[in-house]
Design an enzyme around this catalytic site. Structure first.
Site, PDB file in Angstrom:
ATOM      1  N   VAL A 113       0.841  -1.202   0.000  1.00  0.00           N
ATOM      2  CA  VAL A 113       0.000   0.000   0.000  1.00  0.00           C
ATOM      3  C   VAL A 113       0.876   1.251   0.000  1.00  0.00           C
ATOM      4  O   VAL A 113       0.666   2.175  -0.789  1.00  0.00           O
ATOM      5  CB  VAL A 113      -0.963  -0.015   1.202  1.00  0.00           C
ATOM      6  CG1 VAL A 113      -1.788   1.273   1.233  1.00  0.00           C
ATOM      7  CG2 VAL A 113      -1.884  -1.225   1.141  1.00  0.00           C
ATOM      8  N   ASP A 114       1.873   1.281   0.870  1.00  0.00           N
ATOM      9  CA  ASP A 114       2.779   2.427   0.906  1.00  0.00           C
ATOM     10  C   ASP A 114       3.484   2.617  -0.433  1.00  0.00           C
ATOM     11  O   ASP A 114       3.589   3.739  -0.942  1.00  0.00           O
ATOM     12  CB  ASP A 114       3.831   2.217   1.993  1.00  0.00           C
ATOM     13  CG  ASP A 114       3.357   2.646   3.364  1.00  0.00           C
ATOM     14  OD1 ASP A 114       2.448   3.495   3.444  1.00  0.00           O
ATOM     15  OD2 ASP A 114       3.883   2.145   4.366  1.00  0.00           O
ATOM     16  N   MET A 115       3.988   1.529  -1.001  1.00  0.00           N
ATOM     17  CA  MET A 115       4.788   1.663  -2.220  1.00  0.00           C
ATOM     18  C   MET A 115       3.918   2.027  -3.419  1.00  0.00           C
ATOM     19  O   MET A 115       4.321   2.825  -4.273  1.00  0.00           O
ATOM     20  CB  MET A 115       5.584   0.392  -2.470  1.00  0.00           C
ATOM     21  CG  MET A 115       6.601   0.134  -1.365  1.00  0.00           C
ATOM     22  SD  MET A 115       7.752  -1.196  -1.715  1.00  0.00           S
ATOM     23  CE  MET A 115       8.835  -0.397  -2.903  1.00  0.00           C
TER      24      MET A 115
END
Length: 369
Positions: A170-172
């Protein structure tokens, strides 16, 4: 303009974000030539402390998302440092930040403050949920959003139950889409002369990654469940054991299935109506799998994977991180970066023929240390 450092040479970026989504966006821009100045508070980016392990003077986690940046420390609790921060934006092209709305208000800034003062600025805001709505302004981390948005519910197996994806996907993905948004806004600025706000959130990116599970649900109303390593729509698209190794078969069409069966001496299998087409195989996967297991178990996995790949059938050994990073293809494609002093990292996956990425400096040591 001389583009020797990459396509974004001449673009100045102020990266005031922390943790992963925003910093990963800044690293992408830096790899392609942008001058990225990382603004950190007095205690530094949280991820400087997310170790061990360490990579040189930094935690390995921090090092993975912060190369090609310079770092300065500003205490934005102080009026003088907030003024200096605003001055830095005067000749900047891009601002990346993930300040909480409540923090901006405490500092006397509005969400549109930066563009109001600097109309050519592209202001990229990365947050958990955005500023409004039922969850507006709430904090978020990757795994919590994986849980909330259903990613965990389709990962794992019936036996394990929901599992986190073993990567901060999700972050990436948020960082990737932030970089795409910045590039879109820079392109629009070439035409209009004006910057604009770019926003992407962990929540929206997690929802966007639900393919094909969201499509399946929207089409049928049936809520997806974990399927282990098997694909919910395609079969055989799953892991299998052989005499020497675990392998993965990714059979995407009927021709590939016929080729697989030929290699396994199962030539009659594609003639069976239950297995002749992908829709039929997907429905009858529970009877097909034991047949394939019996045929695959005596095989030498590495040798079989090689034969299948040469015959156009996607198949792979199931390797670990060491296997991947030491793979000859990884070396051939230049996917590892080595810099002094003591930095190793993953190269940019974006390859441009005329303006390739460049690796000019390792992740910055915290100023004053």
């Amino acid at each position: 303009m001389d583009l020797r450092f990459g396509a974004l040479t001449g673009i100045k970026v102020i990266d005031a974000s922390r943790v992963l989504g925003g910093p990963y966006c800044g690293q992408i821009l830096g790899d392609h030539g942008a001058d990225v100045i990382k603004v950190e508070g007095p205690s530094g980016d949280d991820t400087r402390q997310w170790g061990p392990p360490d990579l040189g003077p930094n935690a390995a986690y921090f090092a993975g998302a912060n190369r090609n940046k310079r770092s300065i420390v500003l205490d934005l609790q102080r009026v003088a440092d907030r003024s200096r921060f605003m001055e830095m934006l005067a000749d900047a092209d891009v601002l990346i930040e993930n300040f909480k709305p409540s923090t901006l208000r405490k500092w006397g800034w509005q969400a549109n403050e930066f563009i109001d003062r600097h109309p050519r600025l592209v202001h990229c805001r990365v947050s958990g949920f955005g500023p409004d709505g039922p969850y507006g302004g709430l904090p978020a981390y990757d795994t919590a959003v994986q849980a909330q948005c259903g990613l965990m519910s389709v990962n794992g197996s019936a036996e394990s139950g929901p599992l986190r994806v073993g990567l901060p996907v999700v972050d990436m993905t948020t960082g990737l889409n932030a970089a795409i948004g910045v590039l879109l806004a820079l392109r629009a600025r070439e035409i209009t002369g004006r910057g604009q706000s770019v926003e992407t959130t962990l929540y929206a990116n997690a929802i966007s990654m639900l393919h094909p599970h969201a499509s399946n649900f929207l089409g049928t109303g049936a809520c997806p469940t974990p399927t282990g390593n098997a694909h919910p729509n395609i079969y055989p698209y799953d892991s299998f054991e052989t005499s020497s190794a675990s392998i993965y078969l990714a059979i995407g069409n009927d021709s590939q299935f016929r080729t697989l069966c030929r290699h396994l001496d199962l030539d009659a299998l594609p003639q069976d109506p239950r297995y002749a087409t992908n829709p039929a195989r997907s429905v009858h996967r529970h009877s097909l799998r034991p047949i394939l297991e019996s045929a695959l178990l005596p095989a030498d996995g590495r040798e079989l994977v090689g034969r299948l790949a040469r015959d156009g059938v996607p198949a792979a050994m199931i390797g670990n991180v060491r296997d991947a990073l030491e793979d000859p293809q990884t070396r051939h494609m230049g996917l590892l970066v080595d810099m002094d002093p003591g930095y190793r990292g993953i190269a940019s996956p974006i390859r441009l023929s005329d303006t390739p990425p460049t690796y000019r400096c390792p992740p910055p040591v915290f100023p004053g240390t």
